[in-house]
Motif scaffolding. Structure first.
Motif, PDB file in Angstrom:
ATOM      1  N   PHE A 215       0.659  -0.997   0.351  1.00  0.00           N
ATOM      2  CA  PHE A 215      -0.193   0.037  -0.117  1.00  0.00           C
ATOM      3  C   PHE A 215       0.853   1.917   0.105  1.00  0.00           C
ATOM      4  N   TYR A 216       0.616   2.691  -0.688  1.00  0.00           N
ATOM      5  CA  TYR A 216       1.907   2.840  -0.963  1.00  0.00           C
ATOM      6  C   TYR A 216       1.310   4.791  -1.682  1.00  0.00           C
ATOM      7  N   VAL A 217       1.640   5.809  -0.900  1.00  0.00           N
ATOM      8  CA  VAL A 217       0.748   6.966  -1.280  1.00  0.00           C
ATOM      9  C   VAL A 217       1.825   8.061  -1.063  1.00  0.00           C
ATOM     10  N   VAL A 218       1.876   8.586  -2.712  1.00  0.00           N
ATOM     11  CA  VAL A 218       3.466   9.013  -2.652  1.00  0.00           C
ATOM     12  C   VAL A 218       3.340  10.322  -1.932  1.00  0.00           C
ATOM     13  N   PRO A 219       4.342  10.444  -1.544  1.00  0.00           N
ATOM     14  CA  PRO A 219       5.179  11.112  -0.213  1.00  0.00           C
ATOM     15  C   PRO A 219       4.135  12.866  -0.439  1.00  0.00           C
ATOM     16  N   GLU A 220       4.946  13.228  -1.520  1.00  0.00           N
ATOM     17  CA  GLU A 220       3.781  14.763  -1.063  1.00  0.00           C
ATOM     18  C   GLU A 220       2.042  14.815  -1.460  1.00  0.00           C
ATOM     19  N   ARG A 221       1.670  13.786  -0.987  1.00  0.00           N
ATOM     20  CA  ARG A 221       0.352  13.180  -1.050  1.00  0.00           C
ATOM     21  C   ARG A 221      -0.018  12.814   0.459  1.00  0.00           C
ATOM     22  N   ARG A 222       1.067  12.700   1.281  1.00  0.00           N
ATOM     23  CA  ARG A 222       0.112  11.735   2.298  1.00  0.00           C
ATOM     24  C   ARG A 222      -0.110  12.947   3.273  1.00  0.00           C
ATOM     25  N   LYS A 223      -0.780  12.534   4.686  1.00  0.00           N
ATOM     26  CA  LYS A 223      -1.553  13.000   5.272  1.00  0.00           C
ATOM     27  C   LYS A 223      -2.765  14.090   5.186  1.00  0.00           C
ATOM     28  N   LEU A 224      -3.549  13.582   3.571  1.00  0.00           N
ATOM     29  CA  LEU A 224      -4.528  14.667   3.231  1.00  0.00           C
ATOM     30  C   LEU A 224      -5.665  13.668   3.168  1.00  0.00           C
ATOM     31  N   GLY A 225      -5.546  12.147   3.963  1.00  0.00           N
ATOM     32  CA  GLY A 225      -6.738  10.953   3.662  1.00  0.00           C
ATOM     33  C   GLY A 225      -7.061  11.021   2.444  1.00  0.00           C
ATOM     34  N   LEU A 226      -6.397  10.622   1.157  1.00  0.00           N
ATOM     35  CA  LEU A 226      -5.826   9.870  -0.310  1.00  0.00           C
ATOM     36  C   LEU A 226      -6.018   8.780   0.241  1.00  0.00           C
ATOM     37  N   GLY A 227      -5.042   7.736   1.046  1.00  0.00           N
ATOM     38  CA  GLY A 227      -4.551   6.286   1.747  1.00  0.00           C
ATOM     39  C   GLY A 227      -6.495   5.505   1.527  1.00  0.00           C
ATOM     40  N   LYS A 228      -7.497   6.545   2.276  1.00  0.00           N
ATOM     41  CA  LYS A 228      -8.686   6.571   2.658  1.00  0.00           C
ATOM     42  C   LYS A 228      -9.297   6.742   1.677  1.00  0.00           C
ATOM     43  N   TYR A 229      -9.474   6.816   0.525  1.00  0.00           N
ATOM     44  CA  TYR A 229      -9.714   6.926  -1.021  1.00  0.00           C
ATOM     45  C   TYR A 229      -9.818   5.118  -1.204  1.00  0.00           C
ATOM     46  N   LEU A 230      -8.512   4.844  -1.739  1.00  0.00           N
ATOM     47  CA  LEU A 230      -8.023   3.357  -1.924  1.00  0.00           C
ATOM     48  C   LEU A 230      -8.793   2.180  -0.467  1.00  0.00           C
ATOM     49  N   LEU A 231      -8.418   2.981   0.817  1.00  0.00           N
ATOM     50  CA  LEU A 231      -8.942   1.540   1.253  1.00  0.00           C
ATOM     51  C   LEU A 231     -10.299   1.971   1.200  1.00  0.00           C
ATOM     52  N   ASN A 232     -11.031   2.640   1.225  1.00  0.00           N
ATOM     53  CA  ASN A 232     -12.470   2.202   1.126  1.00  0.00           C
ATOM     54  C   ASN A 232     -13.012   1.548  -0.236  1.00  0.00           C
ATOM     55  N   ASP A 233     -11.591   1.630  -1.902  1.00  0.00           N
ATOM     56  CA  ASP A 233     -12.581   1.078  -2.803  1.00  0.00           C
ATOM     57  C   ASP A 233     -11.991  -0.746  -2.308  1.00  0.00           C
ATOM     58  N   LEU A 234     -10.965  -1.069  -1.406  1.00  0.00           N
ATOM     59  CA  LEU A 234     -10.765  -1.977  -1.291  1.00  0.00           C
ATOM     60  C   LEU A 234     -11.757  -3.127  -0.068  1.00  0.00           C
ATOM     61  N   CYS A 235     -12.338  -2.085   0.929  1.00  0.00           N
ATOM     62  CA  CYS A 235     -13.303  -2.395   1.168  1.00  0.00           C
ATOM     63  C   CYS A 235     -14.527  -2.928   0.803  1.00  0.00           C
ATOM     64  N   THR A 236     -14.779  -1.867  -0.543  1.00  0.00           N
ATOM     65  CA  THR A 236     -15.618  -2.662  -1.584  1.00  0.00           C
ATOM     66  C   THR A 236     -15.523  -3.635  -2.476  1.00  0.00           C
ATOM     67  N   VAL A 237     -14.258  -4.210  -2.899  1.00  0.00           N
ATOM     68  CA  VAL A 237     -13.950  -5.145  -3.543  1.00  0.00           C
ATOM     69  C   VAL A 237     -14.055  -6.594  -2.891  1.00  0.00           C
ATOM     70  N   ALA A 238     -13.327  -6.028  -1.398  1.00  0.00           N
ATOM     71  CA  ALA A 238     -13.855  -7.735  -0.222  1.00  0.00           C
ATOM     72  C   ALA A 238     -15.250  -7.703   0.049  1.00  0.00           C
ATOM     73  N   HIS A 239     -16.042  -6.702   0.308  1.00  0.00           N
ATOM     74  CA  HIS A 239     -17.452  -7.436   0.659  1.00  0.00           C
ATOM     75  C   HIS A 239     -17.481  -8.164  -1.312  1.00  0.00           C
ATOM     76  N   ASN A 240     -17.817  -6.988  -2.396  1.00  0.00           N
ATOM     77  CA  ASN A 240     -18.557  -7.379  -3.564  1.00  0.00           C
ATOM     78  C   ASN A 240     -17.545  -9.310  -3.612  1.00  0.00           C
ATOM     79  N   ALA A 241     -16.676  -9.320  -2.816  1.00  0.00           N
ATOM     80  CA  ALA A 241     -16.176 -11.151  -2.931  1.00  0.00           C
ATOM     81  C   ALA A 241     -16.353 -12.017  -2.113  1.00  0.00           C
ATOM     82  N   GLY A 242     -17.473 -11.312  -1.025  1.00  0.00           N
ATOM     83  CA  GLY A 242     -18.080 -11.671   0.137  1.00  0.00           C
ATOM     84  C   GLY A 242     -17.352 -12.069   1.549  1.00  0.00           C
ATOM     85  N   LEU A 243     -16.338 -10.951   1.354  1.00  0.00           N
ATOM     86  CA  LEU A 243     -15.111 -11.320   2.766  1.00  0.00           C
ATOM     87  C   LEU A 243     -15.423 -10.570   3.629  1.00  0.00           C
ATOM     88  N   ARG A 244     -15.617 -10.491   4.728  1.00  0.00           N
ATOM     89  CA  ARG A 244     -15.452  -9.673   6.020  1.00  0.00           C
ATOM     90  C   ARG A 244     -14.412  -8.834   6.066  1.00  0.00           C
TER      91      ARG A 244
END
Length: 125
Positions: free
Chosen positions: A47-76
């Protein structure tokens, strides 16, 4: 991705990860997540966010997308590890704990973390 004096295109790196490790890569203009769907969880390998974009909450967007992927795959659950030998161990661990991951196991110099995905496909804190 820098290799020697040349840059490796993101698509080539993603193809390499998929071919050599069976990982799927979710990438954006500010970072990426490489993961695998395991029988009991979505496991984040990298998991990687470029240094100049860190601490802006952008990693949460990636994580939210991963939550959707897990949910769609039936994973908790989403799991990841932090190697204590990593130069970024402290910041990685802090960031994951801040968004709701819980440490569930520590051994051999690594911490296994887990995040629960709710029935709506969103993070449970």
């Amino acid at each position: 991705l820098q290799v020697g004096a040349a840059m490796v295109p993101d698509a080539m790196w993603a193809d390499y990860k998929r071919e050599s490790l069976g990982l799927t890569v979710l990438s954006t203009e500010y970072g990426f997540a490489a993961y695998v769907l395991a029988p009991e969880c979505l496991f984040i390998d990298e998991f990687y966010v470029v240094p100049e974009r860190r601490k802006l909450g952008l990693g949460k967007y990636l994580l939210n997308d991963l939550c959707t992927v897990a949910h769609n795959a039936g994973l908790r659950y989403i799991r990841s590890t932090v190697s204590l030998a990593s130069l970024t161990a402290s910041s990685s661990l802090s960031a994951q704990l801040a968004v709701g991951f819980q440490a569930i196991k520590a051994e051999n110099g690594s911490i296994l973390l887990q995040l629960e995905v709710g029935p709506d496909g969103k993070r449970i804190r």
